[in-house]
Design a protein around this motif. Structure first.
Motif, PDB file in Angstrom:
ATOM      1  N   PHE A  37       0.831  -1.210   0.000  1.00 55.55           N
ATOM      2  CA  PHE A  37       0.000   0.000   0.000  1.00 55.55           C
ATOM      3  C   PHE A  37       0.862   1.255   0.000  1.00 55.55           C
ATOM      4  CE2 PHE A  37      -2.492   3.252   2.291  1.00 55.55           C
ATOM      5  CZ  PHE A  37      -3.569   3.342   1.422  1.00 55.55           C
ATOM      6  N   GLU A  38       1.921   1.274   0.816  1.00 56.41           N
ATOM      7  CA  GLU A  38       2.779   2.454   0.876  1.00 56.41           C
ATOM      8  C   GLU A  38       3.521   2.677  -0.435  1.00 56.41           C
ATOM      9  OE1 GLU A  38       3.119   4.836   3.196  1.00 56.41           O
ATOM     10  OE2 GLU A  38       1.373   3.868   4.071  1.00 56.41           O
ATOM     11  N   LEU A  39       3.984   1.601  -1.071  1.00 55.30           N
ATOM     12  CA  LEU A  39       4.679   1.743  -2.352  1.00 55.30           C
ATOM     13  C   LEU A  39       3.742   2.282  -3.427  1.00 55.30           C
ATOM     14  CD1 LEU A  39       6.857  -1.515  -2.433  1.00 55.30           C
ATOM     15  CD2 LEU A  39       7.608   0.830  -1.960  1.00 55.30           C
TER      16      LEU A  39
ATOM     17  N   PRO B  37      11.545   7.201  11.175  1.00 60.19           N
ATOM     18  CA  PRO B  37      11.388   5.765  10.909  1.00 60.19           C
ATOM     19  C   PRO B  37      10.282   5.135  11.745  1.00 60.19           C
ATOM     20  CG  PRO B  37      13.710   6.348  11.114  1.00 60.19           C
ATOM     21  CD  PRO B  37      12.928   7.560  11.506  1.00 60.19           C
ATOM     22  N   PHE B  38      10.098   5.612  12.979  1.00 63.85           N
ATOM     23  CA  PHE B  38       9.043   5.054  13.833  1.00 63.85           C
ATOM     24  C   PHE B  38       7.666   5.323  13.246  1.00 63.85           C
ATOM     25  CE2 PHE B  38       5.915   5.687  17.230  1.00 63.85           C
ATOM     26  CZ  PHE B  38       5.940   4.428  17.817  1.00 63.85           C
ATOM     27  N   ARG B  39       7.459   6.531  12.757  1.00 61.67           N
ATOM     28  CA  ARG B  39       6.147   6.864  12.186  1.00 61.67           C
ATOM     29  C   ARG B  39       5.899   6.066  10.914  1.00 61.67           C
ATOM     30  NH1 ARG B  39       3.930  12.970  10.714  1.00 61.67           N
ATOM     31  NH2 ARG B  39       1.925  12.309   9.844  1.00 61.67           N
ATOM     32  N   GLU B  40       6.914   5.941  10.094  1.00 67.14           N
ATOM     33  CA  GLU B  40       6.758   5.182   8.856  1.00 67.14           C
ATOM     34  C   GLU B  40       6.472   3.711   9.156  1.00 67.14           C
ATOM     35  OE1 GLU B  40       9.217   4.292   4.694  1.00 67.14           O
ATOM     36  OE2 GLU B  40      10.103   5.473   6.315  1.00 67.14           O
ATOM     37  N   ALA B  41       7.237   3.119  10.096  1.00 70.16           N
ATOM     38  CA  ALA B  41       7.024   1.719  10.455  1.00 70.16           C
ATOM     39  C   ALA B  41       5.652   1.515  11.082  1.00 70.16           C
ATOM     40  CB  ALA B  41       8.121   1.252  11.404  1.00 70.16           C
ATOM     41  N   SER B  42       5.205   2.470  11.890  1.00 66.82           N
ATOM     42  CA  SER B  42       3.889   2.356  12.522  1.00 66.82           C
ATOM     43  C   SER B  42       2.775   2.382  11.487  1.00 66.82           C
ATOM     44  CB  SER B  42       3.689   3.490  13.525  1.00 66.82           C
ATOM     45  OG  SER B  42       4.661   3.444  14.555  1.00 66.82           O
ATOM     46  N   ARG B  43       2.913   3.237  10.467  1.00 67.06           N
ATOM     47  CA  ARG B  43       1.887   3.311   9.431  1.00 67.06           C
ATOM     48  C   ARG B  43       1.833   2.014   8.620  1.00 67.06           C
ATOM     49  NH1 ARG B  43       3.579   7.469   7.202  1.00 67.06           N
ATOM     50  NH2 ARG B  43       4.538   6.549   5.357  1.00 67.06           N
TER      51      ARG B  43
ATOM     52  N   SER C 142      -0.914  -2.983   7.484  1.00 66.21           N
ATOM     53  CA  SER C 142      -0.821  -4.430   7.318  1.00 66.21           C
ATOM     54  C   SER C 142      -1.823  -5.141   8.208  1.00 66.21           C
ATOM     55  CB  SER C 142       0.603  -4.906   7.638  1.00 66.21           C
ATOM     56  OG  SER C 142       1.535  -4.403   6.711  1.00 66.21           O
ATOM     57  N   LEU C 143      -1.961  -4.680   9.445  1.00 66.36           N
ATOM     58  CA  LEU C 143      -2.912  -5.299  10.365  1.00 66.36           C
ATOM     59  C   LEU C 143      -4.335  -5.193   9.843  1.00 66.36           C
ATOM     60  CD1 LEU C 143      -3.457  -6.666  13.092  1.00 66.36           C
ATOM     61  CD2 LEU C 143      -3.601  -4.373  14.104  1.00 66.36           C
ATOM     62  N   ALA C 144      -4.696  -4.027   9.345  1.00 64.28           N
ATOM     63  CA  ALA C 144      -6.057  -3.829   8.842  1.00 64.28           C
ATOM     64  C   ALA C 144      -6.323  -4.704   7.618  1.00 64.28           C
ATOM     65  CB  ALA C 144      -6.273  -2.360   8.499  1.00 64.28           C
ATOM     66  N   PHE C 145      -5.384  -4.730   6.662  1.00 59.59           N
ATOM     67  CA  PHE C 145      -5.588  -5.538   5.461  1.00 59.59           C
ATOM     68  C   PHE C 145      -5.572  -7.031   5.787  1.00 59.59           C
ATOM     69  CE2 PHE C 145      -3.567  -1.693   3.418  1.00 59.59           C
ATOM     70  CZ  PHE C 145      -4.748  -1.238   2.855  1.00 59.59           C
ATOM     71  N   THR C 146      -4.700  -7.439   6.705  1.00 60.07           N
ATOM     72  CA  THR C 146      -4.610  -8.857   7.068  1.00 60.07           C
ATOM     73  C   THR C 146      -5.877  -9.322   7.765  1.00 60.07           C
ATOM     74  OG1 THR C 146      -2.198  -8.768   7.243  1.00 60.07           O
ATOM     75  CG2 THR C 146      -3.310 -10.557   8.399  1.00 60.07           C
ATOM     76  N   LEU C 147      -6.380  -8.550   8.717  1.00 60.09           N
ATOM     77  CA  LEU C 147      -7.607  -8.932   9.421  1.00 60.09           C
ATOM     78  C   LEU C 147      -8.802  -8.976   8.464  1.00 60.09           C
ATOM     79  CD1 LEU C 147      -7.256  -6.959  12.782  1.00 60.09           C
ATOM     80  CD2 LEU C 147      -6.888  -9.405  12.376  1.00 60.09           C
ATOM     81  N   THR C 148      -8.872  -8.023   7.561  1.00 57.60           N
ATOM     82  CA  THR C 148      -9.971  -8.025   6.591  1.00 57.60           C
ATOM     83  C   THR C 148      -9.897  -9.241   5.682  1.00 57.60           C
ATOM     84  OG1 THR C 148      -9.997  -5.600   6.613  1.00 57.60           O
ATOM     85  CG2 THR C 148     -11.114  -6.696   4.790  1.00 57.60           C
ATOM     86  N   ALA C 149      -8.678  -9.546   5.213  1.00 56.15           N
ATOM     87  CA  ALA C 149      -8.512 -10.708   4.342  1.00 56.15           C
ATOM     88  C   ALA C 149      -8.855 -11.998   5.080  1.00 56.15           C
ATOM     89  CB  ALA C 149      -7.084 -10.759   3.803  1.00 56.15           C
TER      90      ALA C 149
END
Length: 245
Positions: free
Chosen positions: A22-24, A37-43, A48-55
């Motif tokens: 999604f970020e790419l 880096p913390f903000r980028e990794a958190s996003r 990933s969590l949202a897309f994984t849970l939905t899938a």
């Protein structure tokens, strides 16, 4: 915590892959900006969590519907996986692997779909190039079969003319360099002996290359010449706007 086994590493990559996808995709449609880096990794992690849970929810619902109609498991049943644990995984390894691949593919597809929907909603352009002007002019805009002829004007008033040999495509602007070559490579400026009069010297007959750091460059001018004949190619854009009357 750092994953210690191959399975743990694969699981970790599978979990973060949708957020990275999604970020790419989003970076292609928006200008980049600096962040921690913390903000980028958190996003990435939250996406990933949202897309994984939905899938996972969609696959579980699909698997339950298929099992109710045919009695066949096409996706790992969550209750059996939880109750059986490692023993269930070992005895149903092909089904587990198929389910993991399907979940990952679906999560990445959801990320791509959301990016497309956001782009249409915001009327975003197809892509935003994250490239330097040097890369655009020297590589992307260069006609096939041509080579750039570059005028490099330095901050001290001197100039070099020559065919582009290479250049630093990215990185810190202060660390970039450009290399010129060619028998017609020319120097225009004060003589090296310190005289006040300017000279125009064809140095390509004596020197093979000139390396110029970006910190000394005031501006660049570029022509495109045919690689075989050396003739100038007219690549100036033609405006379609009507001429004023």
């Amino acid at each position: 915590m750092v994953p210690q086994t191959l399975g743990a590493v694969a699981s970790f990559l599978a979990l973060v892959a949708p957020g990275i996808v999604f970020e790419l995709l989003r970076e292609r449609r928006r200008a980049g900006f600096k962040e921690s880096p913390f903000r980028e990794a958190s996003r990435v992690a939250l996406g990933s969590l949202a897309f994984t849970l939905t899938a996972c929810a969609l696959l579980i619902a699909f698997g339950a519907a298929v099992r109710a109609l045919s009695g066949v498991d096409v996706v790992v049943p969550l209750d059996r996986l939880v109750n059986g644990g490692a023993a269930y995984v070992r005895s149903h390894l092909p089904l587990v692997l198929t389910s993991v691949v399907a979940e990952l593919a679906l999560a990445c597809a959801l990320a791509a779909l959301l990016d497309l929907l956001l782009a249409r909603h915001r009327s975003e352009v197809t892509s935003v190039q994250q490239q330097t002007a040097w890369h655009q002019v020297f590589r992307r805009d260069r006609p096939p079969g041509s080579v750039p002829w570059v005028h490099v004007h330095l901050v001290d008033g001197t100039s070099f003319f020559g065919f582009l040999r290479s250049h630093t495509a990215s990185g810190v602007p202060e660390e970039r360099e450009i290399v010129l070559e060619g028998v017609s490579m020319t120097y225009l400026g004060k003589p090296l002996d310190g005289a006040e009069t300017h000279v125009e010297d064809v140095i390509g007959e004596r020197w093979a290359r000139v390396v110029i750091p970006a910190t000394q460059i005031k501006y660049l001018r570029v022509q495109y010449r045919d690689r075989e004949s050396g003739n100038l190619l007219d690549t100036r854009p033609r405006s379609s706007a009507p001429s004023p009357t």
